[in-house]
Design an enzyme around this catalytic site. Sequence first.
Site, PDB file in Angstrom:
ATOM      1  N   ARG A 117      -0.473   6.539   7.205  1.00 10.52           N
ATOM      2  CA  ARG A 117       0.328   5.991   8.314  1.00 10.52           C
ATOM      3  C   ARG A 117      -0.474   5.732   9.583  1.00 10.52           C
ATOM      4  O   ARG A 117      -0.170   4.833  10.342  1.00 10.52           O
ATOM      5  CB  ARG A 117       1.443   6.978   8.680  1.00 10.52           C
ATOM      6  CG  ARG A 117       2.644   6.887   7.801  1.00 10.52           C
ATOM      7  CD  ARG A 117       3.596   8.010   8.099  1.00 10.52           C
ATOM      8  NE  ARG A 117       2.913   9.303   8.043  1.00 10.52           N
ATOM      9  CZ  ARG A 117       3.527  10.469   8.017  1.00 10.52           C
ATOM     10  NH1 ARG A 117       4.835  10.526   8.078  1.00 10.52           N
ATOM     11  NH2 ARG A 117       2.851  11.599   7.953  1.00 10.52           N
ATOM     12  N   GLU A 138     -12.391  36.130  -5.354  1.00 10.70           N
ATOM     13  CA  GLU A 138     -12.531  35.379  -4.093  1.00 10.70           C
ATOM     14  C   GLU A 138     -12.718  36.366  -2.953  1.00 10.70           C
ATOM     15  O   GLU A 138     -11.924  37.305  -2.805  1.00 10.70           O
ATOM     16  CB  GLU A 138     -11.286  34.542  -3.823  1.00 10.70           C
ATOM     17  CG  GLU A 138     -11.095  33.391  -4.768  1.00 10.70           C
ATOM     18  CD  GLU A 138      -9.943  32.510  -4.289  1.00 10.70           C
ATOM     19  OE1 GLU A 138     -10.198  31.408  -3.824  1.00 10.70           O
ATOM     20  OE2 GLU A 138      -8.789  32.969  -4.371  1.00 10.70           O
ATOM     21  N   LYS A 159     -16.622  21.613 -13.299  1.00  8.32           N
ATOM     22  CA  LYS A 159     -17.856  22.375 -13.075  1.00  8.32           C
ATOM     23  C   LYS A 159     -18.722  22.359 -14.328  1.00  8.32           C
ATOM     24  O   LYS A 159     -18.228  22.526 -15.445  1.00  8.32           O
ATOM     25  CB  LYS A 159     -17.525  23.834 -12.719  1.00  8.32           C
ATOM     26  CG  LYS A 159     -16.946  23.985 -11.343  1.00  8.32           C
ATOM     27  CD  LYS A 159     -16.711  25.451 -11.043  1.00  8.32           C
ATOM     28  CE  LYS A 159     -15.882  25.629  -9.797  1.00  8.32           C
ATOM     29  NZ  LYS A 159     -16.481  25.066  -8.595  1.00  8.32           N
ATOM     30  N   ASP A 175      -1.279  30.316  -8.273  1.00 11.48           N
ATOM     31  CA  ASP A 175      -2.399  29.635  -7.622  1.00 11.48           C
ATOM     32  C   ASP A 175      -3.631  29.577  -8.524  1.00 11.48           C
ATOM     33  O   ASP A 175      -4.361  28.585  -8.514  1.00 11.48           O
ATOM     34  CB  ASP A 175      -2.737  30.388  -6.320  1.00 11.48           C
ATOM     35  CG  ASP A 175      -3.666  29.589  -5.424  1.00 11.48           C
ATOM     36  OD1 ASP A 175      -3.495  28.363  -5.344  1.00 11.48           O
ATOM     37  OD2 ASP A 175      -4.567  30.197  -4.812  1.00 11.48           O
ATOM     38  N   LYS A 200      -7.763  37.957  -4.066  1.00  7.68           N
ATOM     39  CA  LYS A 200      -8.320  37.588  -2.761  1.00  7.68           C
ATOM     40  C   LYS A 200      -8.845  38.841  -2.081  1.00  7.68           C
ATOM     41  O   LYS A 200      -8.399  39.949  -2.362  1.00  7.68           O
ATOM     42  CB  LYS A 200      -7.227  36.977  -1.892  1.00  7.68           C
ATOM     43  CG  LYS A 200      -6.708  35.667  -2.443  1.00  7.68           C
ATOM     44  CD  LYS A 200      -6.674  34.625  -1.354  1.00  7.68           C
ATOM     45  CE  LYS A 200      -6.301  33.279  -1.887  1.00  7.68           C
ATOM     46  NZ  LYS A 200      -7.398  32.387  -2.107  1.00  7.68           N
ATOM     47  N   HIS A 241      -9.988  20.940 -10.460  1.00  8.54           N
ATOM     48  CA  HIS A 241     -11.406  20.710 -10.150  1.00  8.54           C
ATOM     49  C   HIS A 241     -12.324  21.717 -10.836  1.00  8.54           C
ATOM     50  O   HIS A 241     -13.489  21.475 -11.051  1.00  8.54           O
ATOM     51  CB  HIS A 241     -11.654  20.687  -8.633  1.00  8.54           C
ATOM     52  CG  HIS A 241     -11.488  22.020  -7.999  1.00  8.54           C
ATOM     53  ND1 HIS A 241     -10.285  22.469  -7.524  1.00  8.54           N
ATOM     54  CD2 HIS A 241     -12.363  23.020  -7.808  1.00  8.54           C
ATOM     55  CE1 HIS A 241     -10.439  23.686  -7.054  1.00  8.54           C
ATOM     56  NE2 HIS A 241     -11.683  24.053  -7.209  1.00  8.54           N
ATOM     57  N   HIS A 296      -6.640  27.370 -13.441  1.00  2.70           N
ATOM     58  CA  HIS A 296      -8.053  27.665 -13.729  1.00  2.70           C
ATOM     59  C   HIS A 296      -8.248  28.703 -14.831  1.00  2.70           C
ATOM     60  O   HIS A 296      -9.016  28.517 -15.756  1.00  2.70           O
ATOM     61  CB  HIS A 296      -8.770  28.242 -12.503  1.00  2.70           C
ATOM     62  CG  HIS A 296      -8.602  27.455 -11.250  1.00  2.70           C
ATOM     63  ND1 HIS A 296      -8.465  26.097 -11.241  1.00  2.70           N
ATOM     64  CD2 HIS A 296      -8.574  27.843  -9.961  1.00  2.70           C
ATOM     65  CE1 HIS A 296      -8.355  25.684  -9.990  1.00  2.70           C
ATOM     66  NE2 HIS A 296      -8.415  26.726  -9.201  1.00  2.70           N
ATOM     67  N   LYS A 333      -3.603  19.589  -8.718  1.00  3.80           N
ATOM     68  CA  LYS A 333      -2.690  20.724  -8.763  1.00  3.80           C
ATOM     69  C   LYS A 333      -2.188  20.968  -7.329  1.00  3.80           C
ATOM     70  O   LYS A 333      -2.908  20.606  -6.392  1.00  3.80           O
ATOM     71  CB  LYS A 333      -3.361  21.940  -9.370  1.00  3.80           C
ATOM     72  CG  LYS A 333      -4.371  22.628  -8.452  1.00  3.80           C
ATOM     73  CD  LYS A 333      -4.551  24.072  -8.837  1.00  3.80           C
ATOM     74  CE  LYS A 333      -5.253  24.806  -7.723  1.00  3.80           C
ATOM     75  NZ  LYS A 333      -4.746  25.978  -7.193  1.00  3.80           N
TER      76      LYS A 333
HETATM   77  N1  LIG Z   1      -7.668  19.523   0.876  1.00  6.16           N
HETATM   78  C1  LIG Z   1      -8.085  19.978  -0.272  1.00  6.16           C
HETATM   79  O1  LIG Z   1      -9.229  20.447  -0.434  1.00  6.16           O
HETATM   80  C2  LIG Z   1      -7.188  19.939  -1.491  1.00  6.16           C
HETATM   81  C3  LIG Z   1      -7.625  20.564  -2.667  1.00  6.16           C
HETATM   82  C4  LIG Z   1      -6.811  20.506  -3.808  1.00  6.16           C
HETATM   83  C5  LIG Z   1      -5.589  19.852  -3.747  1.00  6.16           C
HETATM   84  N2  LIG Z   1      -5.175  19.254  -2.599  1.00  6.16           N
HETATM   85  C6  LIG Z   1      -3.887  18.546  -2.622  1.00  6.16           C
HETATM   86  O2  LIG Z   1      -4.106  17.181  -2.285  1.00  6.16           O
HETATM   87  C7  LIG Z   1      -3.051  16.685  -1.488  1.00  6.16           C
HETATM   88  C8  LIG Z   1      -3.605  16.165  -0.179  1.00  6.16           C
HETATM   89  O3  LIG Z   1      -4.258  17.201   0.500  1.00  6.16           O
HETATM   90  P1  LIG Z   1      -4.849  17.075   1.966  1.00  6.16           P
HETATM   91  O4  LIG Z   1      -5.446  18.387   2.285  1.00  6.16           O
HETATM   92  O5  LIG Z   1      -5.678  15.862   2.103  1.00  6.16           O
HETATM   93  O6  LIG Z   1      -3.500  16.910   2.822  1.00  6.16           O
HETATM   94  P2  LIG Z   1      -3.357  16.482   4.345  1.00  6.16           P
HETATM   95  O7  LIG Z   1      -4.608  16.746   5.094  1.00  6.16           O
HETATM   96  O8  LIG Z   1      -2.084  17.095   4.810  1.00  6.16           O
HETATM   97  O9  LIG Z   1      -3.147  14.915   4.219  1.00  6.16           O
HETATM   98  C9  LIG Z   1      -1.976  14.334   3.727  1.00  6.16           C
HETATM   99  C10 LIG Z   1      -2.059  12.847   3.985  1.00  6.16           C
HETATM  100  O10 LIG Z   1      -0.847  12.218   3.594  1.00  6.16           O
HETATM  101  C11 LIG Z   1      -0.548  11.214   4.549  1.00  6.16           C
HETATM  102  N3  LIG Z   1       0.890  11.023   4.583  1.00  6.16           N
HETATM  103  C12 LIG Z   1       1.848  11.971   4.678  1.00  6.16           C
HETATM  104  N4  LIG Z   1       3.068  11.391   4.696  1.00  6.16           N
HETATM  105  C13 LIG Z   1       2.855  10.047   4.595  1.00  6.16           C
HETATM  106  C14 LIG Z   1       3.694   8.931   4.557  1.00  6.16           C
HETATM  107  N5  LIG Z   1       5.041   9.034   4.629  1.00  6.16           N
HETATM  108  N6  LIG Z   1       3.141   7.712   4.459  1.00  6.16           N
HETATM  109  C15 LIG Z   1       1.800   7.557   4.396  1.00  6.16           C
HETATM  110  N7  LIG Z   1       0.938   8.593   4.399  1.00  6.16           N
HETATM  111  C16 LIG Z   1       1.469   9.818   4.517  1.00  6.16           C
HETATM  112  C17 LIG Z   1      -1.071  11.760   5.873  1.00  6.16           C
HETATM  113  O11 LIG Z   1      -1.569  10.717   6.657  1.00  6.16           O
HETATM  114  P3  LIG Z   1      -0.827  10.088   7.939  1.00  6.16           P
HETATM  115  O12 LIG Z   1      -0.346  11.223   8.764  1.00  6.16           O
HETATM  116  O13 LIG Z   1      -1.886   9.243   8.571  1.00  6.16           O
HETATM  117  O14 LIG Z   1       0.243   9.285   7.323  1.00  6.16           O
HETATM  118  C18 LIG Z   1      -2.312  12.513   5.427  1.00  6.16           C
HETATM  119  O15 LIG Z   1      -3.418  11.644   5.407  1.00  6.16           O
HETATM  120  C19 LIG Z   1      -2.064  17.847  -1.311  1.00  6.16           C
HETATM  121  O16 LIG Z   1      -1.055  17.729  -2.285  1.00  6.16           O
HETATM  122  C20 LIG Z   1      -2.911  19.069  -1.582  1.00  6.16           C
HETATM  123  O17 LIG Z   1      -2.128  20.135  -2.098  1.00  6.16           O
HETATM  124  C21 LIG Z   1      -5.946  19.292  -1.472  1.00  6.16           C
END
Ligand SMILES: NC(=O)c1ccc[n+]([C@@H]2O[C@H](COP(=O)([O-])OP(=O)(O)OC[C@H]3O[C@@H](n4cnc5c(N)ncnc54)[C@H](OP(=O)(O)O)[C@@H]3O)[C@@H](O)[C@H]2O)c1
Length: 505
Positions: free
Chosen positions: A52, A227, A193, A246, A351, A189, A251, A159
Amino acid sequence: MNNSDPSKEPGCTIVIFGASGDLTARKLIPAFYHLCKDKLMPPEFRIIGFARREKTDDSWRQELRAALDQFSRTKPVDEKIWTAFAKNIFYCQGDLTDAAAYQKLEQLLTSFGSGPLRENLLFYLATQPSQFGEVIEQVHRAGLLNKNGSGWQRLVVEKPFGHDLASARALNAELTRFAHEQQVCRIDHYLGKETVQNILMFRFSNSIFEKLWNRNSVDHVQITVGEKIGVGDRGGYYEEAGALRDMVQNHMLQVLALCAMEPPVSLEAEAIRDEKVKLLKSIRPLTPDNVAKQIVRGQYFAGSVDGQPRPGYRQEPKVKPDSNVETYVALKLFIDNWRWSGVPFYLRTGKNLPMSASDVRVQFRPTPSVLFATHCGNKLDANAITLRLQPNEGIYLRFNGKVPGMSLGVRPVRMNFSYDAEFGAYTPEAYERLLLEAIHGDATLFIRRDEVETAWQIVDSIRAGWDGKSLTNREFYAAGTWGPIAADDLLAQSGHVWHEPQVFS
Ligand SMILES: NC(=O)c1ccc[n+]([C@@H]2O[C@H](COP(=O)([O-])OP(=O)(O)OC[C@H]3O[C@@H](n4cnc5c(N)ncnc54)[C@H](OP(=O)(O)O)[C@@H]3O)[C@@H](O)[C@H]2O)c1
């Protein structure tokens, strides 16, 4: 796994939904950059970020460049590679719920021509799982995702795949509403590995070990994923998840399946996934009675890790002061098949443990203690093979050797294989491999629907056994220790003890 020549791969476009988030900057873009650097991307590709926030192509590229300085596994960033890579990155501003935004996306894709960049599409859903259904329906309506269209289209999701069997089934139904199961890549992920992949190579390419890999030789198996970090600022998430959901549902059960499954008929993805599911289905059912006997949970109270004080779980932000959520879990599982009948498989994760380390320790049956009994008594160590998944990836074999000298002293010695020492420090991030396999359409490293659902059946039956029961005193552990006393009791029932992961440099 795919060994095709990348220069002959047809082009494709990767569309990341939720591209302004943490995952994209920290993991996805660094992974694509390295795939480019290693010349593993198809010669023609584009990456489109969808979110967005207002950004231009240029401003997003600049943000990603700054993030790469921080998160790249190789430093400094190679400017020449980056410049060539960045030309392929585009930003599409829009709301996931707005049909007009998908039209804009379709127009951008069409501007790349009518060939593979428009037709071969990898949709990476880096959004909340609750948004998956909406995105999938919208991309389908925009004519970008089809079950039987030209080119290929795939969905990549991370996940958590639901939080119990019912929600996983609902999610799977959403994922496959407009795509075949074969078009869905569920990422854990951990499976990307190198060491996790090597479990299969190690088992099935070495006759000396494969012959021993059964109930006749193996006494028990221990799988540890420790962890060092606590829950920190993820208390809100953790209160809903807990260690079982979790770590174990994904895993740990995956590692167990790879360690214990039967040889697949081929290295084709479906053959390997069939064997993993068969293995998960042969785990002895966990009735509430069995849960009480075979599963231990734990929760950390205040302590210290590496000399640094750590608060108790109940004192962490966003955690209920009387929370019963487990930050630790230990399982004793039995696999009721011909190979493993009667062999306990112990799994533990937690943890705020003393070490961040994962390994699989296969302990063999002891020798009859007739020859050395007078010299060593019962102290003669059992042989063991440890697969070190991280850190210090490698394998080590523990056996007994004579202590030099006139006496008949025997003590354990070890043979150690280290990946770094043997192959040099080649450590691609798991995401690099996983993204590449998703582009190639090789499903081996992704989790199939029935794997997810079978794993949830196991986890749900454990949760049902815990239902309404509070943690007991023996289930609390101090931060910085290896878990609650109840987990030691679990092994003591069979005369076993936990072995701490070994760390060698
Ligand atoms: N971060 C990690 O290392 C990690 C690891 C494993 C899994 N995950 C999973 O991957 C997913 C994303 O993780 P993240 O950490 O990147 O989350 P995040 O930082 O909260 O990012 C979520 C993204 O979704 C966008 N978004 C939310 N509502 C939206 C809408 N209505 N329209 C368009 N865009 C929208 C937000 O961007 P805007 O605000 O610009 O719209 C933001 O870029 C999650 O399900 C998380 O559980 C993440």
